[in-house]
Design a protein around this motif. Structure first.
Motif, mmCIF file in Angstrom:
data_model
loop_
_atom_site.group_PDB
_atom_site.id
_atom_site.type_symbol
_atom_site.label_atom_id
_atom_site.label_comp_id
_atom_site.label_asym_id
_atom_site.label_seq_id
_atom_site.Cartn_x
_atom_site.Cartn_y
_atom_site.Cartn_z
ATOM 1 N N MET A 1 53.671 84.549 21.374
ATOM 2 C CA MET A 1 53.274 83.205 21.816
ATOM 3 C C MET A 1 53.936 82.906 23.150
ATOM 4 S SD MET A 1 52.097 80.086 21.604
ATOM 5 C CE MET A 1 51.491 79.590 20.011
ATOM 6 N N LEU A 2 53.110 82.692 24.161
ATOM 7 C CA LEU A 2 53.612 82.356 25.494
ATOM 8 C C LEU A 2 53.443 80.857 25.702
ATOM 9 C CD1 LEU A 2 54.455 82.992 28.443
ATOM 10 C CD2 LEU A 2 52.096 83.653 28.881
ATOM 11 N N THR A 3 54.539 80.174 25.990
ATOM 12 C CA THR A 3 54.463 78.729 26.221
ATOM 13 C C THR A 3 55.261 78.406 27.472
ATOM 14 O OG1 THR A 3 56.432 78.386 24.842
ATOM 15 C CG2 THR A 3 54.314 78.134 23.760
ATOM 16 N N TYR A 4 54.684 77.666 28.375
ATOM 17 C CA TYR A 4 55.470 77.239 29.522
ATOM 18 C C TYR A 4 54.971 75.936 30.123
ATOM 19 C CZ TYR A 4 51.897 79.671 32.466
ATOM 20 O OH TYR A 4 50.745 80.106 33.073
ATOM 21 N N ILE A 18 47.378 75.774 41.154
ATOM 22 C CA ILE A 18 47.926 77.066 40.752
ATOM 23 C C ILE A 18 47.936 77.164 39.233
ATOM 24 C CG2 ILE A 18 50.044 78.430 40.679
ATOM 25 C CD1 ILE A 18 50.573 77.624 43.530
ATOM 26 N N GLY A 19 48.284 76.039 38.587
ATOM 27 C CA GLY A 19 48.270 76.011 37.128
ATOM 28 C C GLY A 19 46.907 76.374 36.573
ATOM 29 N N ALA A 20 45.867 75.778 37.139
ATOM 30 C CA ALA A 20 44.513 76.054 36.662
ATOM 31 C C ALA A 20 44.151 77.517 36.898
ATOM 32 C CB ALA A 20 43.514 75.145 37.375
ATOM 33 N N ALA A 21 44.554 78.043 38.061
ATOM 34 C CA ALA A 21 44.252 79.441 38.364
ATOM 35 C C ALA A 21 44.977 80.379 37.396
ATOM 36 C CB ALA A 21 44.646 79.753 39.809
ATOM 37 N N LEU A 22 46.213 80.028 37.058
ATOM 38 C CA LEU A 22 46.979 80.838 36.095
ATOM 39 C C LEU A 22 46.322 80.802 34.715
ATOM 40 C CD1 LEU A 22 50.749 80.023 36.798
ATOM 41 C CD2 LEU A 22 49.693 82.285 36.826
ATOM 42 N N LEU A 23 45.923 79.602 34.297
ATOM 43 C CA LEU A 23 45.282 79.451 32.988
ATOM 44 C C LEU A 23 44.034 80.325 32.910
ATOM 45 C CD1 LEU A 23 45.645 75.584 32.810
ATOM 46 C CD2 LEU A 23 46.533 77.145 31.072
ATOM 47 N N GLU A 24 43.267 80.296 33.982
ATOM 48 C CA GLU A 24 42.036 81.080 34.017
ATOM 49 C C GLU A 24 42.358 82.574 33.971
ATOM 50 O OE1 GLU A 24 37.938 80.685 36.464
ATOM 51 O OE2 GLU A 24 39.756 80.851 37.669
ATOM 52 N N ALA A 25 43.427 82.964 34.671
ATOM 53 C CA ALA A 25 43.808 84.382 34.669
ATOM 54 C C ALA A 25 44.219 84.825 33.261
ATOM 55 C CB ALA A 25 44.931 84.627 35.670
ATOM 56 N N HIS A 26 45.025 83.997 32.574
ATOM 57 C CA HIS A 26 45.406 84.352 31.199
ATOM 58 C C HIS A 26 44.149 84.523 30.335
ATOM 59 C CE1 HIS A 26 49.637 83.744 31.907
ATOM 60 N NE2 HIS A 26 49.566 82.440 32.032
ATOM 61 N N ALA A 27 43.201 83.588 30.500
ATOM 62 C CA ALA A 27 41.976 83.652 29.696
ATOM 63 C C ALA A 27 41.189 84.918 30.020
ATOM 64 C CB ALA A 27 41.122 82.412 29.941
ATOM 65 N N ASN A 28 41.150 85.268 31.317
ATOM 66 C CA ASN A 28 40.444 86.493 31.706
ATOM 67 C C ASN A 28 41.125 87.744 31.159
ATOM 68 O OD1 ASN A 28 38.460 85.134 33.053
ATOM 69 N ND2 ASN A 28 39.439 85.283 35.067
ATOM 70 N N HIS A 29 42.405 87.626 30.836
ATOM 71 C CA HIS A 29 43.109 88.764 30.231
ATOM 72 C C HIS A 29 42.855 88.837 28.729
ATOM 73 C CE1 HIS A 29 46.224 88.565 33.756
ATOM 74 N NE2 HIS A 29 45.044 88.990 34.127
ATOM 75 N N GLY A 30 41.949 88.008 28.258
ATOM 76 C CA GLY A 30 41.552 88.092 26.858
ATOM 77 C C GLY A 30 42.414 87.266 25.916
ATOM 78 N N LEU A 31 43.230 86.348 26.462
ATOM 79 C CA LEU A 31 44.108 85.540 25.615
ATOM 80 C C LEU A 31 43.448 84.194 25.296
ATOM 81 C CD1 LEU A 31 47.375 86.267 27.622
ATOM 82 C CD2 LEU A 31 46.805 87.194 25.372
ATOM 83 N N ASP A 32 43.790 83.640 24.142
ATOM 84 C CA ASP A 32 43.340 82.287 23.793
ATOM 85 C C ASP A 32 44.317 81.299 24.416
ATOM 86 O OD1 ASP A 32 41.140 83.040 22.282
ATOM 87 O OD2 ASP A 32 42.368 83.394 20.503
ATOM 88 N N VAL A 33 43.800 80.468 25.301
ATOM 89 C CA VAL A 33 44.666 79.640 26.144
ATOM 90 C C VAL A 33 44.372 78.151 25.964
ATOM 91 C CG1 VAL A 33 45.425 79.199 28.510
ATOM 92 C CG2 VAL A 33 44.686 81.497 27.854
ATOM 93 N N GLU A 83 34.957 75.071 31.464
ATOM 94 C CA GLU A 83 34.038 76.128 31.898
ATOM 95 C C GLU A 83 34.792 77.369 32.351
ATOM 96 O OE1 GLU A 83 31.676 74.299 34.875
ATOM 97 O OE2 GLU A 83 30.613 73.005 33.452
ATOM 98 N N SER A 84 36.121 77.282 32.343
ATOM 99 C CA SER A 84 36.899 78.386 32.907
ATOM 100 C C SER A 84 37.484 79.306 31.838
ATOM 101 C CB SER A 84 38.026 77.827 33.764
ATOM 102 O OG SER A 84 37.525 76.854 34.651
ATOM 103 N N GLY A 85 37.006 79.163 30.604
ATOM 104 C CA GLY A 85 37.407 80.119 29.579
ATOM 105 C C GLY A 85 38.647 79.717 28.796
ATOM 106 N N PHE A 86 39.213 78.546 29.087
ATOM 107 C CA PHE A 86 40.362 78.087 28.298
ATOM 108 C C PHE A 86 40.110 76.656 27.833
ATOM 109 C CE2 PHE A 86 41.333 77.331 32.768
ATOM 110 C CZ PHE A 86 41.695 75.999 32.790
ATOM 111 N N ASP A 87 40.940 76.190 26.903
ATOM 112 C CA ASP A 87 40.760 74.853 26.348
ATOM 113 C C ASP A 87 41.747 73.875 26.967
ATOM 114 O OD1 ASP A 87 38.843 75.977 24.799
ATOM 115 O OD2 ASP A 87 39.950 75.873 22.908
#
Lengths: 280, 159
Positions: A1-4, A18-33, A83-87
């Motif tokens: 569990m990654l929390t920050y 940057i936060g939004a871009a990071l969230l999208e990157a985590h989601a693109n890595h296949g994680l539930d965000v 729309e960016s793959g995370f909630d």
């Protein structure tokens, strides 16, 4: 569990972008965000991601109602898909009065003899624990406003790790020091260990400067995988179109610009490093 | 502040998921144990209104032959000139570390009555946090009682 928590003392350093871009990157890595927006200002994730939530209807259930123990339904019901793959758990105007509302909730708990169990700085963690949310996501990121206060304390208590965009100025570097004092106090108060996953110099001009800031931050003992160059055109475009940087480049640029692609790659690399630093 | 991730804010959730499939009411509050039955409370914590020092064992409970496993409470506050701790401290959580306890419903349900019973006996209101610690400390002076209870739950010696 990654929390920050994404926190910077100075507003306007592209923290939410940057936060939004990071969230999208985590989601693109296949994680539930899941992103939790605790910033009541209009420059918040909820606006950037164009999530339509009833932010000014105080009768509607919202995150603050849960924090003060007056929910109108399950916390899970407040979550929107983006729309960016995370909630996203959206912001609400009641956050403007969070401090006052928490004080009153504390008073109420005291009057009922339950004051020992009510910690106004630990409420977000409490309500998350009482929900099924921690089991449903791999990554939870909280975005508080750029001021010290109950929003920040609740964010840090619930995540216990920080990603810090840093303004590449003397003042910005000083703010990292200020943050250390703040975090030390919080560690004592919350009796928890708080870690820094990454500090991110953001808005750096020349490459030589980037290296200098990265070295300075690393010398303080913090991971600093990448520095982001000044990208005002890209970041402003994101706010104009209400989307993440990657989405903006893909949808609204007539051609890929190398320097913007480089920024996206750096953010992706940052997300990967954060995922790897997370040793829990 | 350290490099890397801090402690896990949701540690309880994962432990809960691994160990107790049925108990999904995480209590992330500072749960000190209680689960003392309704029997005379051996209160020996220095929290009486009259500052009585180390008054432990002022009740005959079960034959308590065990060695004391716990010492005297620490002196709290530099200005502790015989002033009881509750008057020295600013908040109920001061000097206390948060400990997780996992309790079954019947114990949690009994807590409020337990706190009330203790408050009645003392003649003054006591916080749940104080009662929990006092109860746990009392239990440490009554190892036999705790053992009986565990045996009743089904723990058996192996020899």
């Amino acid at each position: 569990m990654l929390t920050y928590t994404t926190y910077s003392e100075a507003g306007g350093v592209g923290k939410s972008t940057i936060g939004a871009a990071l969230l999208e990157a985590h989601a693109n890595h296949g994680l539930d965000v899941l992103a939790i927006d605790m910033d009541q200002q209009n420059g918040s994730l909820t606006y950037l991601l164009d999530v339509d939530a009833p932010r000014d209807d105080s009768q509607a259930d919202n995150i603050v109602r849960h924090l003060i123990d007056r929910p109108k339904g399950p916390l899970e019901d407040l979550i929107h898909e983006t729309e960016s793959g995370f909630d996203l758990l959206p912001s609400h105007n009641m956050l403007e009065n969070l401090e006052d509302l928490l004080n009153r909730a504390q008073q109420m708990a005291d009057d009922l003899g339950e004051g020992d169990d009510f910690d106004p700085y630990d409420r977000l963690r409490q309500v998350l624990l009482e929900s099924s949310i921690p089991q449903e996501y791999d990554v939870i990121v909280v975005d508080p406003p750029a001021t010290a206060g109950p929003h920040l304390y609740n964010a840090v208590s619930a995540t216990r790790s920080l990603v810090i965009p840093v303004e590449p100025t003397g003042k910005g570097m000083q703010s990292v020091l200020g943050l250390e004092e703040l975090v030390d106090g919080l560690e004592d108060r919350l009796e928890a260990e708080i870690g820094v996953l990454a500090a991110v110099p953001n808005g750096v001009g020349r490459t030589s400067d980037q290296e200098r800031y990265l070295t300075e931050i690393r010398d303080r003992g913090y991971p600093a995988p990448v520095a982001i160059r000044e990208r005002s055109s890209l970041f402003e475009g994101c706010w104009d179109q209400q989307c993440t940087p990657r989405h903006y480049v893909e949808e609204y640029r007539d051609r890929q610009r190398d320097h913007e692609m480089e920024t996206l790659e750096k953010i992706d690399q940052l997300a990967t490093e954060i995922e790897e630093v997370d040793d829990r | 502040m350290k490099k890397g991730s801090g402690s896990d804010p949701f540690a309880e959730v994962q432990e809960e998921a691994e160990s107790e499939p049925d108990a999904n009411e995480e209590q992330a509050v500072d749960d000190e144990s209680d689960s003392e039955p309704a029997q005379p409370v051996t209160e020996d914590i220095d929290s009486q209104a009259e500052s009585e020092t180390d008054g432990d064992q002022n009740e005959e409970t079960t034959a308590d032959s065990s060695e004391a496993v716990i010492g005297e409470p620490p002196q709290n506050g530099a200005d502790d000139g015989g002033v009881p701790w509750v008057y020295v401290r600013d908040t109920v959580k001061q000097d206390r570390e948060m400990v997780q306890f996992y309790l079954r419903d019947y114990v949690v349900d009994a807590e409020d009555d337990f706190v009330d019973a203790v408050s009645d006996r003392l003649g003054t209101d006591v916080s749940k946090t104080d009662v929990r610690e006092a109860a746990y400390e009392a239990a440490m002076h009554n190892v036999d009682e705790v053992v009986d209870r565990l045996e009743a739950w089904g723990f058996e010696s192996e020899d």
